[in-house]
Scaffold this active site. Structure first.
Site, PDB file in Angstrom:
ATOM      1  N   GLU A 224       0.791  -1.104   0.064  1.00 19.20           N
ATOM      2  CA  GLU A 224      -0.086  -0.004   0.171  1.00 19.20           C
ATOM      3  C   GLU A 224       0.889   1.294  -0.089  1.00 19.20           C
ATOM      4  O   GLU A 224       0.807   2.009   0.995  1.00 19.20           O
ATOM      5  CB  GLU A 224      -0.958  -0.063   1.194  1.00 19.20           C
ATOM      6  CG  GLU A 224      -1.825  -1.037   1.167  1.00 19.20           C
ATOM      7  CD  GLU A 224      -2.941  -0.941   2.350  1.00 19.20           C
ATOM      8  OE1 GLU A 224      -2.772  -0.063   3.249  1.00 19.20           O
ATOM      9  OE2 GLU A 224      -4.187  -1.637   2.302  1.00 19.20           O
ATOM     10  N   GLU A 405      -5.512  -8.539   1.114  1.00 18.73           N
ATOM     11  CA  GLU A 405      -6.270  -8.277   2.169  1.00 18.73           C
ATOM     12  C   GLU A 405      -7.563  -7.851   2.111  1.00 18.73           C
ATOM     13  O   GLU A 405      -7.965  -7.222   1.009  1.00 18.73           O
ATOM     14  CB  GLU A 405      -5.436  -6.963   2.747  1.00 18.73           C
ATOM     15  CG  GLU A 405      -4.119  -7.066   3.173  1.00 18.73           C
ATOM     16  CD  GLU A 405      -3.570  -5.882   4.057  1.00 18.73           C
ATOM     17  OE1 GLU A 405      -4.419  -4.904   4.317  1.00 18.73           O
ATOM     18  OE2 GLU A 405      -2.457  -5.834   4.195  1.00 18.73           O
TER      19      GLU A 405
HETATM   20  C1  FCB Z   1      -4.239  -1.880   5.775  1.00 19.75           C
HETATM   21  C2  FCB Z   1      -2.808  -2.319   6.197  1.00 19.75           C
HETATM   22  C3  FCB Z   1      -2.806  -3.423   7.089  1.00 19.75           C
HETATM   23  C4  FCB Z   1      -4.000  -3.347   8.216  1.00 19.75           C
HETATM   24  C5  FCB Z   1      -5.152  -3.123   7.329  1.00 19.75           C
HETATM   25  C6  FCB Z   1      -6.314  -3.018   8.428  1.00 19.75           C
HETATM   26  O1  FCB Z   1      -4.322  -0.802   5.255  1.00 19.75           O
HETATM   27  O2  FCB Z   1      -2.121  -2.885   5.097  1.00 19.75           O
HETATM   28  O3  FCB Z   1      -1.616  -3.427   7.797  1.00 19.75           O
HETATM   29  O4  FCB Z   1      -3.672  -2.303   8.934  1.00 19.75           O
HETATM   30  O5  FCB Z   1      -5.356  -2.139   6.536  1.00 19.75           O
END
Ligand code: FCB
Length: 498
Positions: A224, A405
């Protein structure tokens, strides 16, 4: 940069993943669980974007492709603890979290989920869940305590033990090279504002590839980049805690450059293993039917998505974003001949992280359309998963995709009978997996899906207040307890069916 642009950037940064929760904005425990369990209840009649959310009914059975990579994700600073062990250096998150007022309750990652010591137990839990893929990150300051120079063998040994333990249990390792824990020594010489740090990153990557390249099949470069830009340099509620829009986009360029240099390093090193970027992508929708809202949405999308996707996959930054930043911005002045060629070095896959949509008004502001989770920046909208997966395939693909994620925080409580009933998480994951399944059915080459997160952990500025794990961590004892969602996920994996 105009004041309008500056306001716009700060507002949309506040909406980004992991933005700070304004005091009192979090929903109460019961409301959040109910909301997460009924994700369609916030649908507004006449939604201009006309995206009808479609949760799968429990009666529907959705088979996934054979060999689908069912996974879960973590990151080093959020779970490892052992902050001072085996030669680990300081990272910007050590500095930031130890600074009074920066994190909720003054929480730090010093101990976290103590995974550094308990990794064998955690590996067994992953095996018990039936995971086929585990996405974790490597801590740069464990490998190079000062961000440069010779490798710290004890740091490399830890990840070798972890990776070998995964293979022994039939779980494919997926390693992220950078999940925000920049060595503090590199921050001291300018951090990501310094072009040189991108080259330091490639050297670090090279060390890691040489040590682990024979046993890690998939690498992700930078987690990210947008969150570093927005949270680290616009709102400043993440390390290094800056509020400097002009610096922020120079940082974006250097993060993208670092990504490209690491891709090159892998190809030059062994050539083995696949590699790609990990972007958190936010589908942006106009909040109403006006031409102004459509136009504002387009620029928003430029900052949220195309800045990263276009540079990595098309070899150019989006014209509208460059024009908005202006020719005198540090970023535009910082782009050198050949940079975009490096940034767009061919990759093997794209990692998508999806949490929330964004609705943009005619004036460039944002509105909320859907119920939020305990993380006030997160609107629960499963169809956004479908939209972003099909969009990247249409605009940049087809290329192999992985979701690295997706998840939400819920107000989990360890009951007297030893259970954790996170039914909101089950509903959320079911709805988002159903959307991913629909994307696969429509031709998206999605090969794996990683729940954020395997374990409850240190959620950056939110400290330990938010629980994102499939597995509950009782921090005082470090006991692990499988939540209801973990049992549910195991069933999904075993049957390969939602
Ligand atoms: C993302 C991050 C991860 C975690 C999630 C909730 O942005 O990559 O580390 O904090 O959010």
């Amino acid at each position: 940069m105009s004041m309008l642009t500056r306001r716009h950037l700060l507002r949309h940064a506040a909406l980004s993943a992991t933005a700070a929760t304004p005091a009192g904005a979090a929903l109460s425990a019961t409301t959040t669980a109910a909301v997460a369990g009924a994700t369609l209840s916030g649908c507004q009649p006449g939604d201009p974007a006309d995206h009808t959310a479609t949760a799968s009914s429990p009666a529907t059975r959705l088979p996934f492709p054979p060999d689908f990579g069912w996974g879960a994700a973590t990151s080093a600073y959020q779970i490892e603890g052992a902050a001072k062990e085996d030669g680990r250096g300081e990272s910007v998150w050590d500095t930031f979290s130890r600074t009074p007022g920066r994190t909720r309750n003054g929480d730090t990652g010093d101990v976290a989920a103590d995974h550094y010591h308990r990794y064998a137990e955690d590996l067994d839990l992953m095996r018990d869940l039936g995971l086929r893929s585990y996405r974790f990150s490597i801590s740069w300051p464990r490998i190079q305590p000062d961000g440069t120079g010779a490798a710290n063998q004890r740091g490399l040994d830890f990840y070798r033990r972890l990776v070998d333990g995964l293979h022994e249990r039939g779980i494919a390792p997926m390693a992220t090279l950078f999940h925000w824990d920049l060595p503090q020594s590199l921050q001291d010489v300018g951090g990501w504002e310094s072009r040189d740090v991108a080259h330091r990153f490639a050297e670090y990557a090279d060390i890691v590839f040489a040590a682990l390249g024979d046993r890690v099949p998939v690498w992700l470069t930078i987690n990210e980049p947008k969150t570093v830009v927005q949270n680290g340099y616009l709102t400043g509620h993440h390390a290094p805690g800056r509020q400097d829009p002009d610096a922020a986009y120079l940082v974006a360029h250097h993060l993208q450059l670092a990504h490209g240099l690491a891709v090159r390093a892998l190809r030059a090193n062994s050539g083995a293993g696949r590699i790609g970027p990990a972007f958190n992508l936010h589908p942006c929708y106009p909040a109403d039917d006006s031409a102004e809202a459509a136009e504002a949405t387009r620029l928003y999308d430029g900052y949220e998505n195309r800045l990263y996707l276009d540079s990595a996959f098309k070899g150019s930054y989006p014209d509208d974003v460059l024009a908005d930043l202006g020719p005198n911005s540090r970023m535009v002045r910082g782009i050198r001949d050949g940079d975009l060629e490096i940034i767009s070095a061919p990759v093997d896959l794209l990692a998508v992280q999806y949490y929330t949509p964004i609705y943009v008004t005619a004036s460039g502001g944002t509105v909320r359309r859907w119920p939020t989770s305990e993380a006030s920046w997160q609107q629960i909208y499963p169809d956004g998963m479908y939209d972003i997966l099909t969009r990247v395939t249409r605009d940049y693909g087809p290329m192999p995709l992985t979701v690295t994620e997706n998840g939400l925080p819920t107000p989990d409580v360890l009951a007297d009978d030893g259970t954790v009933e996170d039914t909101g998480r089950v509903a959320f994951l079911r709805d988002h997996l159903a959307a991913a399944h629909r994307a696969i059915t429509d031709g998206v080459p999605l090969e794996s899906f990683h729940v954020w997160s395997l374990l409850d952990n240190f959620e950056w500025a939110e400290g330990y207040d938010q629980r994102w794990g499939l597995i509950y961590v009782d921090y005082p004892t470090q006991r692990r307890i499988l939540k209801r969602s973990a049992h549910w996920y195991r069933q999904v994996i075993t049957t390969n069916t939602l």
